[in-house]
Enzyme design. Structure first.
Site, PDB file in Angstrom:
ATOM      1  N   TYR A   1       0.822  -1.208   0.000  1.00  0.00           N
ATOM      2  CA  TYR A   1       0.000   0.000   0.000  1.00  0.00           C
ATOM      3  C   TYR A   1       0.858   1.261   0.000  1.00  0.00           C
ATOM      4  O   TYR A   1       1.793   1.408   0.780  1.00  0.00           O
ATOM      5  CB  TYR A   1      -0.943   0.043   1.207  1.00  0.00           C
ATOM      6  CG  TYR A   1      -1.759   1.317   1.256  1.00  0.00           C
ATOM      7  CD1 TYR A   1      -2.749   1.563   0.305  1.00  0.00           C
ATOM      8  CD2 TYR A   1      -1.515   2.296   2.211  1.00  0.00           C
ATOM      9  CE1 TYR A   1      -3.479   2.738   0.308  1.00  0.00           C
ATOM     10  CE2 TYR A   1      -2.240   3.481   2.227  1.00  0.00           C
ATOM     11  CZ  TYR A   1      -3.226   3.688   1.270  1.00  0.00           C
ATOM     12  OH  TYR A   1      -3.943   4.861   1.275  1.00  0.00           O
TER      13      TYR A   1
ATOM     14  N   HIS B   1      -5.443  15.712  -4.787  1.00  0.00           N
ATOM     15  CA  HIS B   1      -5.814  15.982  -3.398  1.00  0.00           C
ATOM     16  C   HIS B   1      -5.667  17.459  -3.039  1.00  0.00           C
ATOM     17  O   HIS B   1      -6.160  17.885  -1.980  1.00  0.00           O
ATOM     18  CB  HIS B   1      -4.979  15.130  -2.446  1.00  0.00           C
ATOM     19  CG  HIS B   1      -5.413  13.688  -2.414  1.00  0.00           C
ATOM     20  ND1 HIS B   1      -5.584  12.933  -3.535  1.00  0.00           N
ATOM     21  CD2 HIS B   1      -5.709  12.861  -1.370  1.00  0.00           C
ATOM     22  CE1 HIS B   1      -5.964  11.709  -3.206  1.00  0.00           C
ATOM     23  NE2 HIS B   1      -6.046  11.643  -1.888  1.00  0.00           N
TER      24      HIS B   1
ATOM     25  N   ASN C   1      -0.346  12.844   4.653  1.00  0.00           N
ATOM     26  CA  ASN C   1      -1.104  11.963   5.524  1.00  0.00           C
ATOM     27  C   ASN C   1      -0.811  12.246   6.991  1.00  0.00           C
ATOM     28  O   ASN C   1      -0.313  11.411   7.728  1.00  0.00           O
ATOM     29  CB  ASN C   1      -0.744  10.503   5.204  1.00  0.00           C
ATOM     30  CG  ASN C   1      -1.919   9.575   5.418  1.00  0.00           C
ATOM     31  OD1 ASN C   1      -2.934   9.961   5.975  1.00  0.00           O
ATOM     32  ND2 ASN C   1      -1.771   8.335   4.983  1.00  0.00           N
TER      33      ASN C   1
ATOM     34  N   TYR D   1     -22.204  36.106  40.954  1.00  0.00           N
ATOM     35  CA  TYR D   1     -21.364  34.988  40.511  1.00  0.00           C
ATOM     36  C   TYR D   1     -20.270  35.433  39.542  1.00  0.00           C
ATOM     37  O   TYR D   1     -19.150  34.927  39.578  1.00  0.00           O
ATOM     38  CB  TYR D   1     -22.219  33.930  39.816  1.00  0.00           C
ATOM     39  CG  TYR D   1     -23.067  33.078  40.714  1.00  0.00           C
ATOM     40  CD1 TYR D   1     -23.204  33.352  42.071  1.00  0.00           C
ATOM     41  CD2 TYR D   1     -23.760  31.990  40.203  1.00  0.00           C
ATOM     42  CE1 TYR D   1     -23.996  32.563  42.884  1.00  0.00           C
ATOM     43  CE2 TYR D   1     -24.552  31.196  41.009  1.00  0.00           C
ATOM     44  CZ  TYR D   1     -24.675  31.482  42.350  1.00  0.00           C
ATOM     45  OH  TYR D   1     -25.456  30.705  43.146  1.00  0.00           O
TER      46      TYR D   1
ATOM     47  N   ARG E   1     -17.615  36.838  41.954  1.00  0.00           N
ATOM     48  CA  ARG E   1     -17.139  35.926  42.994  1.00  0.00           C
ATOM     49  C   ARG E   1     -16.580  34.632  42.416  1.00  0.00           C
ATOM     50  O   ARG E   1     -15.640  34.035  42.957  1.00  0.00           O
ATOM     51  CB  ARG E   1     -18.297  35.622  43.949  1.00  0.00           C
ATOM     52  CG  ARG E   1     -17.907  34.871  45.169  1.00  0.00           C
ATOM     53  CD  ARG E   1     -19.044  34.656  46.162  1.00  0.00           C
ATOM     54  NE  ARG E   1     -20.349  35.046  45.722  1.00  0.00           N
ATOM     55  CZ  ARG E   1     -21.458  34.302  45.884  1.00  0.00           C
ATOM     56  NH1 ARG E   1     -21.381  33.108  46.440  1.00  0.00           N
ATOM     57  NH2 ARG E   1     -22.632  34.738  45.469  1.00  0.00           N
TER      58      ARG E   1
ATOM     59  N   PHE F   1      -3.317   8.550  11.576  1.00  0.00           N
ATOM     60  CA  PHE F   1      -3.725   9.786  10.911  1.00  0.00           C
ATOM     61  C   PHE F   1      -5.084  10.282  11.382  1.00  0.00           C
ATOM     62  O   PHE F   1      -5.495  11.389  11.033  1.00  0.00           O
ATOM     63  CB  PHE F   1      -3.783   9.559   9.398  1.00  0.00           C
ATOM     64  CG  PHE F   1      -4.584   8.341   9.027  1.00  0.00           C
ATOM     65  CD1 PHE F   1      -5.955   8.350   9.059  1.00  0.00           C
ATOM     66  CD2 PHE F   1      -3.929   7.160   8.678  1.00  0.00           C
ATOM     67  CE1 PHE F   1      -6.694   7.223   8.741  1.00  0.00           C
ATOM     68  CE2 PHE F   1      -4.659   6.023   8.354  1.00  0.00           C
ATOM     69  CZ  PHE F   1      -6.048   6.056   8.392  1.00  0.00           C
TER      70      PHE F   1
ATOM     71  N   GLU G   1     -13.072   5.309   3.976  1.00  0.00           N
ATOM     72  CA  GLU G   1     -12.821   6.251   5.075  1.00  0.00           C
ATOM     73  C   GLU G   1     -14.179   6.623   5.670  1.00  0.00           C
ATOM     74  O   GLU G   1     -14.732   7.685   5.398  1.00  0.00           O
ATOM     75  CB  GLU G   1     -12.047   7.454   4.542  1.00  0.00           C
ATOM     76  CG  GLU G   1     -10.698   7.022   3.964  1.00  0.00           C
ATOM     77  CD  GLU G   1     -10.009   8.086   3.140  1.00  0.00           C
ATOM     78  OE1 GLU G   1     -10.508   9.230   3.082  1.00  0.00           O
ATOM     79  OE2 GLU G   1      -8.961   7.780   2.534  1.00  0.00           O
TER      80      GLU G   1
END
Length: 525
Positions: A66, A96, A209, A295, A298, A343, A429
């Site tokens: 891969y 990409h 990646n 509040y 304080r 990743f 994915e």
């Protein structure tokens, strides 16, 4: 141009050495924001060469591996012949680099580029040393690839942002030079005498990646928040004075009963900042019949302290990420090449979202103090809206509207991005982190917090002036002096520039510096 040649242009510039261990947050911010120059440890280049030999051996193997001899994502089962693998890497980067929308800020792009370089130098990606040298040379030459707002799902890395950086390294796409001029990458590389990369097996994958975009933004955000959360202690103290509050709840023995470190630090800051306040001293005696402050006064240490402790957790996550080698597949120290899920951006995405919640709440409490200072039914004798001539003048009425509008937006930005996921790549994915989006909204939230604190600074400074002849503490007087002209009581003026100036004083650290110049360093996050 070699790395040595680029670094020698300005030998007086601060330098950061990469490859001798995990970079520090200060290293990343120094390169991203302050133009620190990079030097690579030669041992890291040797480690890269060793892991590259593993990849080259796999490239010669007829069995598919891969990222080396296959396609990517849903195309991982497609075997690619050796004569097409360079084209495979080139096609990966080109396809990409699919970002869209506005340009991302220069400091973010420099941070993600440096962090990708840091991972390359671990020797776990299988890229050649020349790839790391090219990235360092681009950073040192001030070449900043154009990266767009949209394109990362925070899983399989910050794919589109990192791909735009890789595209520039091969001499394609657009960049900005050190002066901010837009030009094509080939022209910028040639001007800097940097040879464009010709990617070999796996190198395109190694460049895109990673979780570097979200991590870089986390480190920048934490750096900014360290300043803002301490400044919030200053503006809270100023509001306590302005509203005739007490410093008694901030006592150390009371905080020790609930020993959260961040709460103790903020309470200690408030005590120090209010020390010597004539306004606080004026109603400390038995003649004061009020039992408790609201509040928002304080409980200021409880909220700011919780922000600090949230930041401490985020710093821990960031330190682990800085020590990581995020890639898929990775070359292990014993020479294996293994697929993994490092990743996935969930660890970083969660803390980015957590910080956005904390930022929204810190700003929300500050806005409540602003509103209280403007309300004659709650501000203990101050004029309505701190106006000069009530009815004719509106004072800071609409400044509070601005703060309220920002806080409302921060509440929307506090909705977690990491709770969402959308499948991609033909369901390969099928779960993503949305960490990049968490980072983008956090940056917006931090800007909003600085603006709200700036408005509180203005309001409290004007309220202090209206309390004359009572004197504020030396610390808060130093902060008020920064906006003295804008805060001075008088007829209504054009407010927008004064709000912007106050927000800048907060954001750039001028308020904190003024206070610390009087009383010494406060506890930071």
């Amino acid at each position: 141009m070699t790395l040595l040649d680029v670094a020698s242009i300005n030998p007086a510039a601060p330098t950061v050495t990469l490859g001798s261990g995990a970079p520090s947050p200060a290293d990343v911010v120094g390169v991203a924001r302050h133009e620190a120059r990079l030097v690579i440890d030669p041992a890291a280049l040797e480690a890269m060469a060793a892991s590259r030999a593993v990849i080259e051996a796999l490239a010669a193997d007829p069995q598919p591996h891969y990222g080396v001899s296959t396609g990517f994502g849903a195309l991982a089962t497609t075997f690619i012949d050796s004569d097409r693998r360079r084209q495979l890497q080139l096609s990966l980067v080109r396809s990409h680099a699919a970002g869209s929308g506005p340009e991302v800020e220069r400091e973010v792009i420099r941070a993600l580029t440096m962090l990708r370089l840091s991972t390359l130098l671990t020797g776990r990606t299988g890229a050649r040393p020349v790839v790391a040298e090219t990235y360092a040379a681009m950073l040192n030459a001030g070449i900043t690839p154009v990266v767009h707002e949209y394109g990362s799902l925070g899983c399989s890395g910050d794919l589109a942002p990192l791909s735009h950086v890789a595209l520039a390294a091969i001499g394609e796409g657009q960049v900005r030079d050190g002066y901010g001029y837009l030009m094509d990458a080939a022209t910028a590389l040639k001007a800097a005498e940097i040879e464009p990369l010709a990617l070999e097996e796996k190198e395109g994958l190694a460049l895109i990646n990673g979780t570097d975009g979200m991590l870089g933004q986390l480190l920048l955000a934490l750096t900014d928040l360290d300043r803002l959360v301490t400044t919030a202690d200053v503006t809270a103290a100023m509001s306590v004075e302005s509203l005739l509050g007490t410093d008694a709840p901030f006592a150390e023995d009371l905080q020790a009963l609930r020993p959260h470190p961040g709460i103790g630090a903020s309470a200690h800051n408030l005590t120090r900042i209010l020390e010597g306040s004539g306004i606080v001293a004026s109603h400390r005696g038995p003649e004061c019949t009020r039992v408790q402050d609201a509040y928002s006064l304080r409980c200021a240490p409880q909220v700011a302290g919780a922000v600090r402790d949230t930041m401490a957790h985020a710093w821990l996550v960031a330190s682990r990420e800085l020590a990581s080698a995020v890639d898929n597949p990775v070359v292990t120290p014993d020479g294996r090449v293994e697929s993994n899920g490092s990743f996935h951006g969930a660890p970083v995405a969660y803390v980015l979202d957590f910080l956005a919640i904390a930022v929204a709440d810190l700003a929300s409490m500050a806005e409540r103090r602003i509103d209280r200072m403007l309300d004659p039914s709650r501000n203990h004798g101050l004029t309505p809206f701190l106006a000069h001539e009530v009815g004719v003048d509106s004072g800071l009425m609409i400044a509070q509207y601005t703060a309220a509008g920002i806080v409302s937006e921060l509440k929307r930005l506090a909705v977690p991005a990491s709770a969402d996921s959308i499948p991609s790549s033909a369901m390969q994915e099928d779960h993503v982190s949305m960490g990049w989006h968490a980072a983008r909204k956090l940056r917006t939230a931090i800007d909003g917090l600085a603006r709200v604190l700036g408005i509180e600074l203005l309001a409290a400074s004007r309220a202090q002036a209206l309390r004359a002849p009572l004197e504020p503490s030396p610390a808060t007087a130093a902060a008020s002096a920064l906006v003295a002209e804008a805060a001075a009581p008088g007829a209504d003026r054009f407010l927008a520039p004064e709000i912007d100036a106050a927000a800048t004083a907060v954001r750039e650290g001028h308020v904190l510096a003024a206070v610390e110049s009087r009383i010494g360093r406060l506890a930071h996050a």
